[in-house]
Design an enzyme around this catalytic site. Structure first.
Site, PDB file in Angstrom:
ATOM      1  N   HIS A 139       0.834  -1.207   0.000  1.00  0.00           N
ATOM      2  CA  HIS A 139       0.000   0.000   0.000  1.00  0.00           C
ATOM      3  C   HIS A 139       0.867   1.255   0.000  1.00  0.00           C
ATOM      4  O   HIS A 139       2.060   1.196   0.256  1.00  0.00           O
ATOM      5  CB  HIS A 139      -0.957   0.022   1.206  1.00  0.00           C
ATOM      6  CG  HIS A 139      -0.270   0.070   2.540  1.00  0.00           C
ATOM      7  ND1 HIS A 139       0.006  -1.064   3.281  1.00  0.00           N
ATOM      8  CD2 HIS A 139       0.184   1.101   3.284  1.00  0.00           C
ATOM      9  CE1 HIS A 139       0.603  -0.718   4.414  1.00  0.00           C
ATOM     10  NE2 HIS A 139       0.729   0.596   4.442  1.00  0.00           N
ATOM     11  N   HIS A 164       4.188   7.310   3.413  1.00  0.00           N
ATOM     12  CA  HIS A 164       5.104   6.160   3.309  1.00  0.00           C
ATOM     13  C   HIS A 164       4.661   5.220   2.200  1.00  0.00           C
ATOM     14  O   HIS A 164       3.543   5.331   1.694  1.00  0.00           O
ATOM     15  CB  HIS A 164       5.212   5.405   4.641  1.00  0.00           C
ATOM     16  CG  HIS A 164       3.936   4.744   5.099  1.00  0.00           C
ATOM     17  ND1 HIS A 164       2.981   5.381   5.846  1.00  0.00           N
ATOM     18  CD2 HIS A 164       3.475   3.489   4.910  1.00  0.00           C
ATOM     19  CE1 HIS A 164       1.989   4.544   6.101  1.00  0.00           C
ATOM     20  NE2 HIS A 164       2.250   3.387   5.540  1.00  0.00           N
ATOM     21  N   GLU A 173       7.777   1.332   4.901  1.00  0.00           N
ATOM     22  CA  GLU A 173       7.210   0.337   5.812  1.00  0.00           C
ATOM     23  C   GLU A 173       7.459  -1.044   5.205  1.00  0.00           C
ATOM     24  O   GLU A 173       7.216  -1.252   4.023  1.00  0.00           O
ATOM     25  CB  GLU A 173       5.704   0.584   5.983  1.00  0.00           C
ATOM     26  CG  GLU A 173       5.017  -0.409   6.917  1.00  0.00           C
ATOM     27  CD  GLU A 173       3.518  -0.120   7.064  1.00  0.00           C
ATOM     28  OE1 GLU A 173       2.972   0.733   6.333  1.00  0.00           O
ATOM     29  OE2 GLU A 173       2.890  -0.781   7.915  1.00  0.00           O
TER      30      GLU A 173
HETATM   31 CO    CO Z   1       1.244   1.635   6.173  1.00  0.00          CO
END
Ligand code: CO
Length: 137
Positions: A8, A81, A130
Site C-alpha cells: 500500500h 510512506h 514500511e
Molecule cells: Co502503512
C-alpha cells in the site's frame, strides 16, 4: 531478501472522512471497510482498494501521534510512506539493520494484521518505507 509486492501507499490526512469524499468524487472509490483505530501506532486508518494495491489513509489518533508532526509540515496531508511486503519480517529487519539502515522499533502488528516495521527515510533516499510481512494465504 527479495523486495516483495507493493502492499500500500500511506497517505496522511487531517480527516479520513474528507479524504474518502475526495477519492469518491474523483474516482468513484469506496473504502475497503470502515475506519479503525491502531492504538499502538497512534493512528486511525482506512483502506481504499485498487486493483493492484491499496491506499492507506492515516489520521492522527491523539496529540502524540507520530503523524501530528507530518501534518504540521503538510497541513493538507500528503504521501507519508510506501509499504513493501517481505516473506519474513525478522529476517528482513536483521538484514536491513546489518546493511546500516536505521530500523524504527521492533516489528508490531500493522493495519493488515501482520507484523511491520519502518525504515528511516534518511536511509531510503528520503522515503519512509514500511516493511510488512506478507499475509499468509
Ligand atoms: Co502503512
Amino acid at each position: 531478501m527479495p523486495l516483495g509486492r507493493l502492499n500500500h501507499i500511506g497517505i496522511a490526512t487531517p480527516s479520513i472522512e474528507r479524504s474518502l469524499e475526495l477519492y469518491r468524487t474523483m474516482f468513484g472509490a469506496e473504502p475497503h471497510g470502515p475506519p479503525f483505530d491502531l492504538q499502538a501506532q497512534g493512528v486511525r486508518v482506512c483502506l481504499v482498494d485498487m486493483p493492484n494495491s491499496q491506499i492507506e489513509l492515516i489520521e492522527p489518533l491523539g496529540s502524540d501521534s507520530p503523524v501530528v508532526r507530518f501534518l504540521e509540515k503538510n497541513p493538507a496531508g500528503g504521501q507519508h510512506h510506501v509499504c513493501f511486503e517481505v516473506p519474513e519480517i525478522h529476517a528482513a529487519r536483521a538484514e536491513l539493520g546489518a546493511k546500516g539502515a536505521r530500523v524504527l522499533g521492533e516489528p508490531r502488528i500493522g493495519a493488515h494484521g501482520t507484523p511491520v516495521f519502518f525504515v528511516h527515510p534518511k536511509d531510503m533516499g528520503g522515503v519512509l518505507v514500511e516493511i510488512m510481512e506478507s499475509p499468509r494465504a
